[in-house]
Write an enzyme that holds these catalytic residues in place. Structure first.
Site, PDB file in Angstrom:
ATOM      1  N   GLU A  42      15.116  90.680   9.442  1.00  0.00           N
ATOM      2  CA  GLU A  42      14.072  89.662   9.451  1.00  0.00           C
ATOM      3  C   GLU A  42      13.491  89.468   8.058  1.00  0.00           C
ATOM      4  OE1 GLU A  42      14.185  87.392  11.952  1.00  0.00           O
ATOM      5  OE2 GLU A  42      13.954  89.150  13.220  1.00  0.00           O
ATOM      6  N   LEU A 142      13.067  81.144  18.598  1.00  0.00           N
ATOM      7  CA  LEU A 142      14.481  81.130  18.974  1.00  0.00           C
ATOM      8  C   LEU A 142      15.230  79.983  18.294  1.00  0.00           C
ATOM      9  CD1 LEU A 142      14.119  81.926  22.783  1.00  0.00           C
ATOM     10  CD2 LEU A 142      14.452  83.501  20.875  1.00  0.00           C
ATOM     11  N   GLU A 177      15.254  71.364   6.621  1.00  0.00           N
ATOM     12  CA  GLU A 177      14.109  72.233   6.947  1.00  0.00           C
ATOM     13  C   GLU A 177      13.244  72.478   5.709  1.00  0.00           C
ATOM     14  OE1 GLU A 177      12.569  74.958  10.167  1.00  0.00           O
ATOM     15  OE2 GLU A 177      14.467  73.904  10.228  1.00  0.00           O
ATOM     16  N   ASP A 189      18.996  80.765  10.410  1.00  0.00           N
ATOM     17  CA  ASP A 189      18.963  80.025  11.670  1.00  0.00           C
ATOM     18  C   ASP A 189      20.104  79.021  11.774  1.00  0.00           C
ATOM     19  OD1 ASP A 189      16.661  81.453  12.097  1.00  0.00           O
ATOM     20  OD2 ASP A 189      15.301  79.770  11.765  1.00  0.00           O
ATOM     21  N   TYR A 241       4.140  82.692   6.713  1.00  0.00           N
ATOM     22  CA  TYR A 241       5.542  82.779   6.302  1.00  0.00           C
ATOM     23  C   TYR A 241       5.661  82.558   4.795  1.00  0.00           C
ATOM     24  CZ  TYR A 241      10.629  82.141   6.734  1.00  0.00           C
ATOM     25  OH  TYR A 241      11.993  82.265   6.626  1.00  0.00           O
TER      26      TYR A 241
END
Length: 400
Positions: A42, A142, A177, A189, A241
């Protein structure tokens, strides 16, 4: 457990029927792409490190038809929400300032694909109509956004007859993104959504974008991969983030390396007195998480999924304590899952909400579900959504 999700056939038919009803004609085809869970690794992606995602069998479907004008018309419906979202936007007028909300993902994808195809023959490029359906839960960590981007990007490359390599296609979706949505994410992702293989995790080196499928034979080992959606929504384009990414970049700068991928545990300790305590702990998560990803891959190759539980737990502890991206609901999910017999569990995704995963004996799934729900009720949290996922294939054309 949650009630069964709509089947792929149902969602594909819904996209096809919705397109016909909304636009009064047949689409040129139907495409789909999966959401993902990250098995481990992560926030290592934008640090040029290692990740190990698994595409799941929840997918986004899109029926697309070309038009003669330069207008994009988008309709979205989701199994988790009623009604439709309808967007109309000029293909040549897509900028970060001209989009907002959900529309940024598909419009950003069209922009990214065109950027990636710059210099190519664009004679087949025009406007398009698109109708989306999905059973990837929104805001659950997800990668519902990547599923939108990758399904549509795959469709547009087909329909516009563009000769993009896999890496160029990946870059187009990531740019959507980063530039149009404004979320400072890495390649994890979109790589998982584009390139995964059923029955496998996808080992990605985020420095060179190289990818290798790693067998993840959970069912054969008598295990189930369970997702616990805390229903605490998160958004990558907001605060935490970006702060974590900035801290990692600052640590790399101070330590004199291109990215934290290049820092060993020993080097980090040697340079500890040059970092403030928070920056040190952010860097320690990345350095140790990269090690855990590589250890997980080695164990999956040699011993199978029953061997990785301790690494999942260590990853969660690092995200909770060093990177500080967990929330009480995620910690509760992990603790309750382990108390009910999970061999390993961790939060998955960018953090600050979203989902946890648990690897558990299949005959204990119901026990785990009951234990997590009870723990949430006792803590007065919103009831979680809990469901089993399977390793799925990446983006593909479903029908003509």
């Amino acid at each position: 457990m949650e009630s069964p999700a709509p089947t792929a056939t149902t969602l594909g038919e819904e996209a096809l029927a919705g397109f016909r009803e909304r636009f009064g004609r047949e689409p040129d085809g139907v495409w789909s792409a999966p959401g993902r869970v990250n098995l481990i690794g992560e926030h290592t992606d934008y640090n040029e490190g290692f990740v190990l995602p698994v595409a799941i069998d929840q997918r986004t479907w899109v029926a697309v038809g070309r038009t003669e004008d330069r207008v994009v018309r988008l309709v979205s419906t989701s199994s988790s929400a009623s009604g439709e979202t309808v967007i109309e936007h000029g293909l040549d007028d897509i900028t970060p300032e001209s989009v907002d909300g959900w529309s940024a993902y598909p419009l950003g994808t069209a922009w990214g694909v065109l950027q990636g195809a710059e210099g190519a023959d664009l004679s087949a490029v025009g406007g398009f109509d698109a109708y989306f359906t999905s059973d990837v839960p929104l805001g659950a960590g997800l990668s519902s956004s990547a599923a939108i981007e990758c399904a549509l990007a795959t469709a547009l490359v087909d329909l516009w007859a563009l000769d993009l390599s896999d890496d160029e296609l990946l870059r187009a979706t990531v740019q959507a993104e980063n530039v149009i949505v404004g979320a400072p994410t890495g390649i994890l992702d979109q790589s998982a959504s584009l390139f995964s293989r059923a029955g496998h995790a996808l080992f990605i080196d985020c420095r060179d974008s190289s990818r290798e499928p790693i067998p993840f034979l959970a069912t054969e080992a008598g295990l189930s991969l369970v997702v616990i959606d805390t229903r605490v929504k998160h958004a990558h384009a907001e605060g935490g983030y970006g702060d974590r990414r900035a801290a990692c970049e600052e640590a790399a700068r101070i330590l004199g390396v291109p990215a934290l991928r290049d820092v060993t545990a020993e080097a980090l300790e040697a340079g500890r007195d040059r970092l403030d305590e928070v920056t040190y702990r952010r860097a320690r998560h990345i350095v140790t998480e990269d090690e855990r990803v590589q250890q997980t891959v080695a164990l999956l190759r040699s011993e199978g999924p029953r061997s990785i539980g301790d690494l999942l737990l260590a990853s969660h502890a690092s995200m909770r304590d060093d990177f500080e991206i967990s929330v009480p609901e995620l910690d509760t999910a992990v603790e309750a899952a382990v108390s009910a017999g999970a061999i390993g569990a961790r939060m998955t995704g960018g953090g600050f909400g979203g989902s946890a995963i648990a690897l558990v004996d299949t005959d204990r799934v119901e026990m785990l579900t009951d234990a997590v729900r009870a723990a949430f009720a006792e803590a007065d949290f919103k009831e979680p959504a809990i469901f089993v996922v399977a390793a799925s294939d990446g983006a593909r054309r479903e029908s003509d």
